[in-house]
Structures are given as structure tokens and as C-alpha cells.
Write a protein that holds these residues in place. Structure first.
Motif, PDB file in Angstrom:
ATOM      1  N   TYR A 212       0.566  22.374  -9.206  1.00 26.18           N
ATOM      2  CA  TYR A 212       0.487  23.240 -10.384  1.00 26.18           C
ATOM      3  C   TYR A 212       1.855  23.529 -10.993  1.00 26.18           C
ATOM      4  O   TYR A 212       1.954  24.070 -12.092  1.00 26.18           O
ATOM      5  CB  TYR A 212      -0.260  24.535 -10.061  1.00 26.18           C
ATOM      6  N   MET A 213       2.925  23.151 -10.287  1.00 23.80           N
ATOM      7  CA  MET A 213       4.256  23.322 -10.864  1.00 23.80           C
ATOM      8  C   MET A 213       4.533  22.307 -11.975  1.00 23.80           C
ATOM      9  O   MET A 213       5.479  22.459 -12.745  1.00 23.80           O
ATOM     10  CB  MET A 213       5.328  23.164  -9.774  1.00 23.80           C
ATOM     11  N   GLY A 214       3.719  21.257 -12.057  1.00 24.71           N
ATOM     12  CA  GLY A 214       3.918  20.255 -13.095  1.00 24.71           C
ATOM     13  C   GLY A 214       4.973  19.229 -12.709  1.00 24.71           C
ATOM     14  O   GLY A 214       5.600  19.305 -11.654  1.00 24.71           O
ATOM     15  N   ARG A 215       5.183  18.268 -13.580  1.00 22.81           N
ATOM     16  CA  ARG A 215       6.147  17.198 -13.334  1.00 22.81           C
ATOM     17  C   ARG A 215       7.545  17.624 -13.792  1.00 22.81           C
ATOM     18  O   ARG A 215       7.714  18.095 -14.917  1.00 22.81           O
ATOM     19  CB  ARG A 215       5.739  15.934 -14.091  1.00 22.81           C
ATOM     20  N   PRO A 216       8.550  17.445 -12.938  1.00 16.51           N
ATOM     21  CA  PRO A 216       9.920  17.774 -13.363  1.00 16.51           C
ATOM     22  C   PRO A 216      10.362  17.023 -14.613  1.00 16.51           C
ATOM     23  O   PRO A 216      11.224  17.507 -15.351  1.00 16.51           O
ATOM     24  CB  PRO A 216      10.755  17.373 -12.146  1.00 16.51           C
ATOM     25  N   THR A 217       9.781  15.840 -14.851  1.00 19.86           N
ATOM     26  CA  THR A 217      10.125  15.093 -16.061  1.00 19.86           C
ATOM     27  C   THR A 217       9.870  15.925 -17.310  1.00 19.86           C
ATOM     28  O   THR A 217      10.589  15.806 -18.310  1.00 19.86           O
ATOM     29  CB  THR A 217       9.323  13.780 -16.128  1.00 19.86           C
ATOM     30  N   ASN A 218       8.834  16.782 -17.270  1.00 16.90           N
ATOM     31  CA  ASN A 218       8.551  17.631 -18.421  1.00 16.90           C
ATOM     32  C   ASN A 218       9.728  18.554 -18.716  1.00 16.90           C
ATOM     33  O   ASN A 218      10.073  18.809 -19.875  1.00 16.90           O
ATOM     34  CB  ASN A 218       7.292  18.458 -18.165  1.00 16.90           C
TER      35      ASN A 218
ATOM     36  N   TYR B 152       0.865  -1.182   0.000  1.00 13.19           N
ATOM     37  CA  TYR B 152       0.000   0.000   0.000  1.00 13.19           C
ATOM     38  C   TYR B 152       0.900   1.230   0.000  1.00 13.19           C
ATOM     39  O   TYR B 152       1.537   1.542   0.995  1.00 13.19           O
ATOM     40  CB  TYR B 152      -0.891  -0.040   1.246  1.00 13.19           C
ATOM     41  N   THR B 153       0.978   1.918  -1.129  1.00 12.39           N
ATOM     42  CA  THR B 153       1.887   3.051  -1.268  1.00 12.39           C
ATOM     43  C   THR B 153       1.139   4.371  -1.107  1.00 12.39           C
ATOM     44  O   THR B 153      -0.049   4.490  -1.437  1.00 12.39           O
ATOM     45  CB  THR B 153       2.587   3.038  -2.634  1.00 12.39           C
ATOM     46  N   HIS B 154       1.873   5.364  -0.616  1.00 10.00           N
ATOM     47  CA  HIS B 154       1.355   6.721  -0.465  1.00 10.00           C
ATOM     48  C   HIS B 154       2.387   7.653  -1.077  1.00 10.00           C
ATOM     49  O   HIS B 154       3.480   7.816  -0.534  1.00 10.00           O
ATOM     50  CB  HIS B 154       1.147   7.067   1.008  1.00 10.00           C
ATOM     51  N   TRP B 155       2.051   8.271  -2.187  1.00 10.60           N
ATOM     52  CA  TRP B 155       2.967   9.167  -2.891  1.00 10.60           C
ATOM     53  C   TRP B 155       2.546  10.611  -2.677  1.00 10.60           C
ATOM     54  O   TRP B 155       1.378  10.958  -2.856  1.00 10.60           O
ATOM     55  CB  TRP B 155       2.953   8.883  -4.398  1.00 10.60           C
ATOM     56  N   TRP B 156       3.488  11.450  -2.297  1.00 12.44           N
ATOM     57  CA  TRP B 156       3.202  12.883  -2.232  1.00 12.44           C
ATOM     58  C   TRP B 156       4.447  13.669  -2.590  1.00 12.44           C
ATOM     59  O   TRP B 156       5.557  13.204  -2.441  1.00 12.44           O
ATOM     60  CB  TRP B 156       2.689  13.279  -0.847  1.00 12.44           C
ATOM     61  N   ARG B 157       4.230  14.887  -3.062  1.00 10.74           N
ATOM     62  CA  ARG B 157       5.325  15.733  -3.502  1.00 10.74           C
ATOM     63  C   ARG B 157       5.517  16.882  -2.523  1.00 10.74           C
ATOM     64  O   ARG B 157       4.615  17.231  -1.758  1.00 10.74           O
ATOM     65  CB  ARG B 157       5.063  16.265  -4.912  1.00 10.74           C
ATOM     66  N   ASP B 158       6.712  17.475  -2.553  1.00 12.70           N
ATOM     67  CA  ASP B 158       7.050  18.578  -1.655  1.00 12.70           C
ATOM     68  C   ASP B 158       6.840  19.939  -2.303  1.00 12.70           C
ATOM     69  O   ASP B 158       7.240  20.957  -1.743  1.00 12.70           O
ATOM     70  CB  ASP B 158       8.508  18.455  -1.195  1.00 12.70           C
ATOM     71  N   SER B 159       6.239  19.963  -3.468  1.00 20.19           N
ATOM     72  CA  SER B 159       5.922  21.222  -4.136  1.00 20.19           C
ATOM     73  C   SER B 159       4.491  21.146  -4.649  1.00 20.19           C
ATOM     74  O   SER B 159       3.892  20.070  -4.720  1.00 20.19           O
ATOM     75  CB  SER B 159       6.891  21.487  -5.296  1.00 20.19           C
ATOM     76  N   GLU B 160       3.947  22.283  -5.001  1.00 18.34           N
ATOM     77  CA  GLU B 160       2.559  22.351  -5.432  1.00 18.34           C
ATOM     78  C   GLU B 160       2.371  21.627  -6.768  1.00 18.34           C
ATOM     79  O   GLU B 160       3.229  21.683  -7.649  1.00 18.34           O
ATOM     80  CB  GLU B 160       2.119  23.815  -5.573  1.00 18.34           C
TER      81      GLU B 160
ATOM     82  N   ALA C 245       1.571  33.205 -11.291  1.00 17.54           N
ATOM     83  CA  ALA C 245       2.794  33.275 -12.102  1.00 17.54           C
ATOM     84  C   ALA C 245       3.094  31.932 -12.756  1.00 17.54           C
ATOM     85  O   ALA C 245       3.549  31.867 -13.908  1.00 17.54           O
ATOM     86  CB  ALA C 245       3.965  33.719 -11.235  1.00 17.54           C
ATOM     87  N   ALA C 246       2.840  30.828 -12.032  1.00 21.21           N
ATOM     88  CA  ALA C 246       3.084  29.494 -12.588  1.00 21.21           C
ATOM     89  C   ALA C 246       2.164  29.230 -13.773  1.00 21.21           C
ATOM     90  O   ALA C 246       2.589  28.674 -14.789  1.00 21.21           O
ATOM     91  CB  ALA C 246       2.888  28.427 -11.515  1.00 21.21           C
ATOM     92  N   MET C 247       0.901  29.644 -13.657  1.00 18.78           N
ATOM     93  CA  MET C 247      -0.037  29.426 -14.761  1.00 18.78           C
ATOM     94  C   MET C 247       0.369  30.253 -15.987  1.00 18.78           C
ATOM     95  O   MET C 247       0.249  29.798 -17.129  1.00 18.78           O
ATOM     96  CB  MET C 247      -1.450  29.786 -14.312  1.00 18.78           C
ATOM     97  N   GLN C 248       0.834  31.471 -15.760  1.00 21.83           N
ATOM     98  CA  GLN C 248       1.285  32.300 -16.876  1.00 21.83           C
ATOM     99  C   GLN C 248       2.501  31.679 -17.562  1.00 21.83           C
ATOM    100  O   GLN C 248       2.601  31.672 -18.796  1.00 21.83           O
ATOM    101  CB  GLN C 248       1.613  33.705 -16.372  1.00 21.83           C
ATOM    102  N   LEU C 249       3.409  31.144 -16.748  1.00 18.89           N
ATOM    103  CA  LEU C 249       4.605  30.519 -17.315  1.00 18.89           C
ATOM    104  C   LEU C 249       4.238  29.263 -18.091  1.00 18.89           C
ATOM    105  O   LEU C 249       4.779  29.016 -19.186  1.00 18.89           O
ATOM    106  CB  LEU C 249       5.587  30.182 -16.197  1.00 18.89           C
TER     107      LEU C 249
END
Length: 351
Positions: free
Chosen positions: A276-282, A266-274, A337-341
Motif C-alpha cells: 500500500y506504500m506504492g511504487r517508489p518510481t512514483n 523462474y523469478t520471485h519478486w518481493w518487496r521489503d515494505s507494504e 495514514a498511507a491511504m490518507q496521504l
């Protein structure tokens, strides 16, 4: 040359004498986030989830585990993955890497569970498993009945189940609190900087969607993958029984072995940033598109820019600029600002 251990049918990593992951005792869902906050290395949390109803069933028997999961099941067909005994339980590519060494199809959960339990009686066990599946859709009451105490970070909770299957070393971007519900499991963990010594495969085509190491940890070919010896110098082992949990910081590589008749994680995944910043893989893929074909001296120049604006950002790349004029250099970057970027990037990529 293939390891002679392979000929003796002894998994290489079982005989390599790797150090064990640090263990914590007395950690509970009430204090887990406080204790793992800022941790940059994996941590075993002994008996962390032993009180979960799912774990109680898991310790009783494989059949009791199956019965409990079926009680929690929504009825929506799950993805069942099927490989032959010749795979040795290794989830991987086919011989020419044009596909995978297993087939997948949507089936009722009971069908896959019955097949897994029946396979335990066979001389050569075929590969059978359900990949990570979100509990909110397939097991909607599971999270409430087996509360891991991390709801405040809005994790994605998923169940993985299967027989004696091993998943090639890979990394995940989010942090992961992995609760071992049933069976025994062994993780071989390696820090992010070992990527070059792990020989990752294609970025866009992998058995679980995330690139995997091409090294067979059970029988490493040191002639084809000589730097894997260096990776092993930084590796560690985490062995989990039912009721134990493992905290894996984001980006750590992990090779995962399921060692029981029926294994459930049973895994629980969470990120340390919002989000809306998107995936770093992008960003990585965009850099491959925009930078990789440049001459070496230009790539080095761009590396300096990335270090200045991204990797060494704590040094204050924008402190000399008035707050009102910092634009995308404001820290942290807000939603507007993130959405504009994001919109600008999308438009630029259309050119």
C-alpha cells in the motif's frame, strides 16, 4: 572507439576478467529466507533448485523442457517476442529509439517453443523469447510443483524463456530470487550507485518496461560512454547452470545473457515494505515534475529536506514531536495514514 574485441566476436564482458559473485552452498527452500535476509549484495545459491521437476526436465534436453512447460501451460496465449538474427540476440531499441528491435504478438506457447527449438538448427539464430509471465495465470500449477520456499513473503512468481537472448542492464525495485530452470545463464551485476556510469535510457519507454543501460556490454563504445569503464570496476559475474539460483537485492543492475538452446528462468519478486506504500518510481516521477526545473540552490535545499525526512530517517526526524502529533512522520507509516496521504497526493495532482 568500439572495442577491438567486438571485431573478434568475443563478448567484452567475457574477456574482462570480472570477479565472481559470492557463492553459498547447502541453501534450500527451507532456510533461504533466513540466509538472504538483510543481504545487500547478490548471492549465488548453488544447486538450490536442482530437485525441482522443471529442472530435472531441463537437464534432460530442450525438448523435455518444452514438454514439461506445455504440461503446466494453462492454454492462455502468451506474448512472443521476435527479432532478426541481426540483433545478435540483444533486446534493445531500434536505431532511432522510436521503437524496439523486435516485434511482439500473442501466440500459443507451443508455437513459440517450436520456433525456438527449430531456430537451434539455423546458422544465424533469430531472437525468440517470452518475457516475464506470471505463473499464476499461464502456469497455475508450476509454483506448487516447484516450491522455492518464499511463499511467506508473497512473491510475484514469473517465468521467462527464450533462446540465446541478452537483456540490457536494468534494475528492479523488488528483491529477486531467480531460479535457473534450463540452459546456462550469465549475469553481470552492478551496485545501484553505478547508475551514472551505466547511461540509462528513457524512463517511460524501455524494452522491458524498466529503463535500461544504453551500453552494449558485448561491444562497449567507450568513446560514447566513457564512464562505463568506472562501472566495470564495481561489476561482478554470476554464471548459473540449471538448478542454480541467484539472489539479487532490489535496485541492483543486472545484464542477463541466456546461453543455451532453450533457457528458462523462474523469478520471485518481493518487496521489503507494504504494497500500500506504492511504487517508489512514483515518487521519483513526482520529484521530476516538482523539483527538477528549480534553480540549483533550491534543489540543494530540497535535497536537504529529502535527506532529513527520507534518506536519513533512522536518525529520528520526528523524535522531538509528540507521538500523537507526528502525522505522516510516524514510523512506520500505517495503512490508514498511507491511504490518507495517497488521497491527498491524488487530489493535489489534479490542481
Amino acid at each position: 572507439m568500439m572495442s577491438t574485441l567486438a571485431e573478434e566476436k568475443i563478448p567484452y564482458i567475457e574477456s574482462a576478467g570480472l570477479p565472481h559473485t559470492q557463492e553459498l552452498h547447502g541453501v534450500s527452500p527451507d532456510n533461504v529466507l533466513e540466509l538472504v535476509a538483510g543481504a545487500t549484495r547478490p548471492l549465488i545459491l548453488r544447486d538450490y533448485c536442482s530437485h525441482f521437476p522443471a529442472v530435472v526436465a531441463g537437464k534432460e534436453s530442450p525438448q523435455a523442457t518444452a514438454d514439461y512447460l506445455l504440461q503446466q501451460y494453462s492454454g492462455n496465449p502468451i506474448i512472443g517476442c521476435y527479432g532478426s538474427a541481426e540483433t545478435g540476440g540483444r533486446v534493445f531499441y531500434n536505431d532511432d529509439m522510436s521503437g524496439f528491435n523486435f516485434d511482439s504478438r500473442r501466440v500459443p506457447l507451443r508455437e513459440l517453443l517450436d520456433d525456438i527449438l527449430a531456430s537451434a538448427e539455423t546458422a544465424e539464430m533469430p531472437m525468440r523469447y517470452m518475457p516475464s509471465s506470471e505463473v499464476s495465470y499461464w502456469f497455475p500449477q508450476f509454483a506448487a510443483d516447484n516450491d522455492a520456499g518464499v511463499s511467506s513473503v508473497s512473491p510475484i512468481g514469473s517465468l521467462w524463456l527464450g533462446n540465446k537472448v541478452r537483456v540490457a542492464a536494468h534494475y528492479d525495485f523488488p528483491n529477486n530470487l531467480a531460479c535457473n530452470i534450463a540452459g546456462k545463464r550469465r549475469f553481470t551485476l552492478l551496485p545501484p550507485e553505478q547508475i551514472a556510469n551505466l547511461y540509462p535510457g528513457p524512463l517511460e519507454f524501455a524494452p522491458g518496461g524498466q529503463e535500461v543501460s544504453l551500453v552494449d556490454f558485448y561491444s562497449p563504445d567507450f568513446e560514447a560512454f566513457p564512464r562505463f569503464r568506472d562501472a566495470l570496476q564495481q561489476a561482478q559475474i554470476a554464471e548459473l547452470n540449471a538448478g542454480d539460483a541467484l539472489y539479487i537485492p532490489g535496485m541492483w543492475w543486472h545484464h542477463v545473457e541466456s546461453l543455451g538452446v532453450l533457457n528458462v528462468l523462474y523469478t520471485h519478486w518481493w518487496r521489503d515494505s507494504e504494497a500500500y506504500m506504492g511504487r517508489p518510481t512514483n515518487a521519483l516521477l513526482h520529484a521530476i515534475l516538482g523539483l527538477r526545473n528549480l534553480p540549483s540552490h533550491q534543489r540543494k535545499a530540497w535535497k536537504a529536506l529529502f535527506d532529513y525526512y527520507i534518506f536519513d530517517a533512522e536518525a529520528g526526524a520526528a523524535e522531538h514531536i509528540p507521538q500523537s502529533a507526528r502525522g505522516v512522520l510516524q514510523q512506520p507509516l500505517g495503512l490508514e495514514a498511507a491511504m490518507q496521504l495517497r488521497a491527498k497526493l491524488q487530489n493535489d495532482l489534479k490542481r
